[in-house]
Design a protein around this motif. Structure first.
Motif, mmCIF file in Angstrom:
data_model
loop_
_atom_site.group_PDB
_atom_site.id
_atom_site.type_symbol
_atom_site.label_atom_id
_atom_site.label_comp_id
_atom_site.label_asym_id
_atom_site.label_seq_id
_atom_site.Cartn_x
_atom_site.Cartn_y
_atom_site.Cartn_z
ATOM 1 N N ILE A 37 0.840 -1.209 0.000
ATOM 2 C CA ILE A 37 0.000 0.000 0.000
ATOM 3 C C ILE A 37 0.871 1.253 0.000
ATOM 4 C CG2 ILE A 37 -1.534 1.346 1.492
ATOM 5 C CD1 ILE A 37 -2.781 -1.465 2.271
ATOM 6 N N LEU A 38 1.898 1.276 0.866
ATOM 7 C CA LEU A 38 2.768 2.462 0.938
ATOM 8 C C LEU A 38 3.594 2.614 -0.340
ATOM 9 C CD1 LEU A 38 4.007 2.333 4.651
ATOM 10 C CD2 LEU A 38 2.371 3.925 3.631
ATOM 11 N N LEU A 39 4.054 1.481 -0.894
ATOM 12 C CA LEU A 39 4.870 1.523 -2.118
ATOM 13 C C LEU A 39 4.059 2.075 -3.280
ATOM 14 C CD1 LEU A 39 7.543 0.757 -3.531
ATOM 15 C CD2 LEU A 39 6.579 -1.475 -3.981
ATOM 16 N N ILE A 40 2.862 1.513 -3.499
ATOM 17 C CA ILE A 40 2.039 1.991 -4.617
ATOM 18 C C ILE A 40 1.519 3.401 -4.329
ATOM 19 C CG2 ILE A 40 -0.069 1.582 -5.964
ATOM 20 C CD1 ILE A 40 2.154 -0.346 -6.638
ATOM 21 N N GLY A 41 1.207 3.701 -3.057
ATOM 22 C CA GLY A 41 0.756 5.051 -2.722
ATOM 23 C C GLY A 41 1.848 6.080 -2.963
ATOM 24 N N GLY A 42 3.020 5.856 -2.384
ATOM 25 C CA GLY A 42 4.095 6.847 -2.442
ATOM 26 C C GLY A 42 4.778 6.934 -3.791
ATOM 27 N N VAL A 43 5.131 5.780 -4.372
ATOM 28 C CA VAL A 43 5.831 5.769 -5.657
ATOM 29 C C VAL A 43 4.834 5.947 -6.805
ATOM 30 C CG1 VAL A 43 7.292 4.409 -7.200
ATOM 31 C CG2 VAL A 43 7.691 4.346 -4.739
ATOM 32 N N GLY A 44 3.672 5.288 -6.685
ATOM 33 C CA GLY A 44 2.673 5.338 -7.757
ATOM 34 C C GLY A 44 2.174 6.753 -8.014
ATOM 35 N N ILE A 45 1.962 7.526 -6.940
ATOM 36 C CA ILE A 45 1.426 8.882 -7.111
ATOM 37 C C ILE A 45 2.453 9.756 -7.847
ATOM 38 C CG2 ILE A 45 2.220 10.002 -4.972
ATOM 39 C CD1 ILE A 45 -0.666 11.020 -4.604
ATOM 40 N N PHE A 46 3.757 9.499 -7.591
ATOM 41 C CA PHE A 46 4.831 10.242 -8.267
ATOM 42 C C PHE A 46 4.885 9.843 -9.748
ATOM 43 C CE2 PHE A 46 9.393 11.230 -9.039
ATOM 44 C CZ PHE A 46 9.379 12.546 -8.630
ATOM 45 N N ASP A 47 4.794 8.539 -10.014
ATOM 46 C CA ASP A 47 4.783 8.050 -11.405
ATOM 47 C C ASP A 47 3.602 8.643 -12.171
ATOM 48 O OD1 ASP A 47 7.016 6.480 -11.017
ATOM 49 O OD2 ASP A 47 5.882 4.670 -10.534
ATOM 50 N N ARG A 64 8.244 14.688 -1.463
ATOM 51 C CA ARG A 64 8.240 14.491 -0.005
ATOM 52 C C ARG A 64 7.381 13.302 0.415
ATOM 53 N NH1 ARG A 64 10.687 18.784 2.589
ATOM 54 N NH2 ARG A 64 10.737 17.310 4.314
ATOM 55 N N LEU A 65 6.559 12.785 -0.517
ATOM 56 C CA LEU A 65 5.782 11.579 -0.190
ATOM 57 C C LEU A 65 6.560 10.307 -0.538
ATOM 58 C CD1 LEU A 65 2.130 12.536 -1.283
ATOM 59 C CD2 LEU A 65 3.044 12.386 1.035
ATOM 60 N N LEU A 66 7.656 10.447 -1.334
ATOM 61 C CA LEU A 66 8.408 9.261 -1.760
ATOM 62 C C LEU A 66 8.982 8.437 -0.606
ATOM 63 C CD1 LEU A 66 10.286 10.304 -5.034
ATOM 64 C CD2 LEU A 66 8.543 8.544 -4.766
ATOM 65 N N PRO A 67 9.457 9.083 0.494
ATOM 66 C CA PRO A 67 9.975 8.255 1.601
ATOM 67 C C PRO A 67 8.957 7.233 2.103
ATOM 68 C CG PRO A 67 10.625 10.534 1.922
ATOM 69 C CD PRO A 67 9.703 10.516 0.741
ATOM 70 N N TRP A 68 7.659 7.545 2.000
ATOM 71 C CA TRP A 68 6.641 6.561 2.409
ATOM 72 C C TRP A 68 6.699 5.334 1.503
ATOM 73 C CZ3 TRP A 68 4.098 6.964 6.904
ATOM 74 C CH2 TRP A 68 4.098 8.220 7.518
ATOM 75 N N ILE A 74 10.916 -1.239 1.985
ATOM 76 C CA ILE A 74 11.723 -1.887 3.028
ATOM 77 C C ILE A 74 10.873 -2.921 3.772
ATOM 78 C CG2 ILE A 74 12.945 -1.501 5.218
ATOM 79 C CD1 ILE A 74 13.791 1.250 4.056
ATOM 80 N N LEU A 75 9.631 -2.547 4.106
ATOM 81 C CA LEU A 75 8.722 -3.486 4.778
ATOM 82 C C LEU A 75 8.545 -4.754 3.937
ATOM 83 C CD1 LEU A 75 5.613 -1.585 6.209
ATOM 84 C CD2 LEU A 75 7.157 -3.125 7.418
ATOM 85 N N CYS A 76 8.311 -4.564 2.632
ATOM 86 C CA CYS A 76 8.091 -5.710 1.732
ATOM 87 C C CYS A 76 9.353 -6.552 1.601
ATOM 88 C CB CYS A 76 7.647 -5.235 0.354
ATOM 89 S SG CYS A 76 5.931 -4.728 0.334
ATOM 90 N N ALA A 77 10.511 -5.893 1.534
ATOM 91 C CA ALA A 77 11.760 -6.632 1.355
ATOM 92 C C ALA A 77 12.062 -7.479 2.592
ATOM 93 C CB ALA A 77 12.914 -5.659 1.077
ATOM 94 N N VAL A 78 11.909 -6.894 3.763
ATOM 95 C CA VAL A 78 12.214 -7.626 5.001
ATOM 96 C C VAL A 78 11.253 -8.804 5.182
ATOM 97 C CG1 VAL A 78 12.234 -7.468 7.520
ATOM 98 C CG2 VAL A 78 13.266 -5.650 6.159
ATOM 99 N N VAL B 185 13.874 8.189 12.533
ATOM 100 C CA VAL B 185 14.558 8.378 11.252
ATOM 101 C C VAL B 185 14.305 9.787 10.731
ATOM 102 C CG1 VAL B 185 14.593 7.669 8.828
ATOM 103 C CG2 VAL B 185 14.581 5.937 10.636
ATOM 104 N N ALA B 186 13.046 10.248 10.819
ATOM 105 C CA ALA B 186 12.720 11.586 10.332
ATOM 106 C C ALA B 186 13.504 12.642 11.112
ATOM 107 C CB ALA B 186 11.214 11.837 10.453
ATOM 108 N N ARG B 187 13.617 12.438 12.430
ATOM 109 C CA ARG B 187 14.377 13.366 13.265
ATOM 110 C C ARG B 187 15.844 13.409 12.851
ATOM 111 N NH1 ARG B 187 13.000 14.957 18.452
ATOM 112 N NH2 ARG B 187 11.065 16.090 18.315
ATOM 113 N N VAL B 188 16.425 12.216 12.665
ATOM 114 C CA VAL B 188 17.847 12.129 12.325
ATOM 115 C C VAL B 188 18.092 12.763 10.961
ATOM 116 C CG1 VAL B 188 19.723 10.543 11.756
ATOM 117 C CG2 VAL B 188 18.279 10.102 13.762
ATOM 118 N N LEU B 189 17.218 12.454 9.979
ATOM 119 C CA LEU B 189 17.412 12.968 8.624
ATOM 120 C C LEU B 189 17.264 14.481 8.574
ATOM 121 C CD1 LEU B 189 15.626 10.351 6.334
ATOM 122 C CD2 LEU B 189 18.058 10.641 6.768
#
Lengths: 169, 206
Positions: A37-47, A64-68, A74-78, B185-189
């Protein structure tokens, strides 16, 4: 090489943890979904903005939404690594054999790699900087649109092939 | 009622989707359900986050352009959700978790419609930190919570009550940890940059 991979991909501690805790596998599954959800939300909206949807949004501010999206990846990878390295908790096979025999997992990994190459291309072609300079209502260059379209296609493909992984088990 | 559900479950269509060896059956319906979720929840969550003050320089009004995709995601999931329900109708309608999921979706849709009205129709004013008024922020947080419950409950329909209760506790702890990690993380960045770079005024909603 095979023996090395067989050994290195298998994490008995992960499988043992999943076996010992009934909540571990469904927790990872749920977090994998939050990640999607965060990947498609954050990256998808930019695309989509680069492709021309919601052009009133300046890409510089939308970034500024891309970090989400990164957080989602990261969540998906882990959690995804947990599924693969701990697969023996669910299916009696080694992670090496899972990767070697499941074509859907192979396609998924290929698409993730292509999405990575696509991201490198976004920077290497200078498109990232060109997009940064766009203001509200500016049209992105054609190459940037192609890269954004490829990004959406590849990530949706990753989701699709991910869903198909159990088909080959 | 359960006779009707059993008949639906045993219908030719439900049996084909459930049992066909083709990947275009069950797995593809599930994948479409995941696509719908990622657009419905993903894009509406970005609108909610913006109203909470994230990406404060981003003008809110043009975000409405993504609203049709959110609605499209809802209808894709309503359709694929009905199909998936048909495949295991009897057990789902006996599963308390399924009702929790449906109730959470109802709550999420109500708060989504409220959020849409306040952000894009009433165009509520944003404060100096780029945030919507408290009332709108409460609606946004409620929507995020409803989606969290709906997605978790949806994932957990497949498990026993024993596993479900433990997983819910694990999800709550994991979410608390993730929020804490994001905060750190947001604080550190942002360390140092706040004093160095002049901060642009946040976007208004006019």
């Amino acid at each position: 090489m095979e023996a090395f991979l067989r050994h290195w991909l298998e994490w008995p501690a992960v499988a043992a943890f999943i076996n010992a805790n009934a909540w571990a596998w469904p927790l990872c599954e749920t977090l994998h979904f939050f990640g999607i959800i965060l990947l498609i939300g954050g990256v998808g909206i930019f695309d989509l903005r680069i492709l021309g949807m919601g052009k009133g949004l300046p890409p510089e501010a939308l970034k500024r939404l891309l970090p989400w999206g990164v957080y989602g990846f990261i969540l998906c990878a882990v959690t995804g690594l947990t599924f693969v390295t701990g697969v023996r908790a669910n299916v009696p096979m080694s992670p090496y054999d899972l990767i070697r025999t499941d074509p859907w997992l192979q396609l998924k990994l290929l698409f993730i790699a292509l999405a990575g190459v696509n991201l490198v291309a976004f920077y290497a072609t200078g498109m990232a900087r060109r997009v940064d300079e766009l203001g509200a209502n500016d049209d992105a260059p054609g190459l940037a649109k192609a890269i954004a379209g490829a990004s959406l296609f590849l990530w949706l493909g990753v989701i699709y092939f991910g869903r198909l992984i159990p088909e080959a088990l | 009622m359960f006779d009707v559900l059993a008949a639906i479950e045993n219908s030719g269509f439900a049996t084909w989707v459930r049992e066909t060896p083709s990947v275009l059956g069950y797995s593809t319906v599930l994948a479409l359900h995941t696509f719908g979720m990622s657009f419905l929840v993903g894009l509406s969550a970005m609108m909610a986050l913006r109203s909470l003050g994230f990406a404060r320089n981003l003008p809110l009004a043009p975000m409405e352009k993504f609203y049709p995709l959110v609605i499209a995601g809802f209808w894709v999931n309503a359709l694929t959700g009905v199909i998936l329900t048909m495949l295991a109708a009897v057990s789902l309608f006996r599963n308390p978790d399924f009702y929790i999921k449906l109730a959470a979706i109802a709550g999420a849709i109500v708060t989504l419609l409220m959020l849409h009205r306040e952000l894009f129709e009433q165009r509520v004013a944003l404060d100096s930190a780029g945030r919507a008024p408290l009332k709108t922020r409460i609606v946004a947080v409620a929507m995020l919570l409803f989606w969290t419950i709906a997605v978790s409950a949806g994932r957990l329909t497949a498990y026993s009550n024993y596993v479900r209760i433990r997983t819910v506790a694990a999800i709550v702890i994991a979410l608390a940890l993730m929020v804490a990690v994001r905060h750190v993380v947001a604080r550190v960045l942002s360390m140092g940059t706040q004093t160095l770079a002049p901060v642009a005024p946040p976007a208004t909603n006019r």
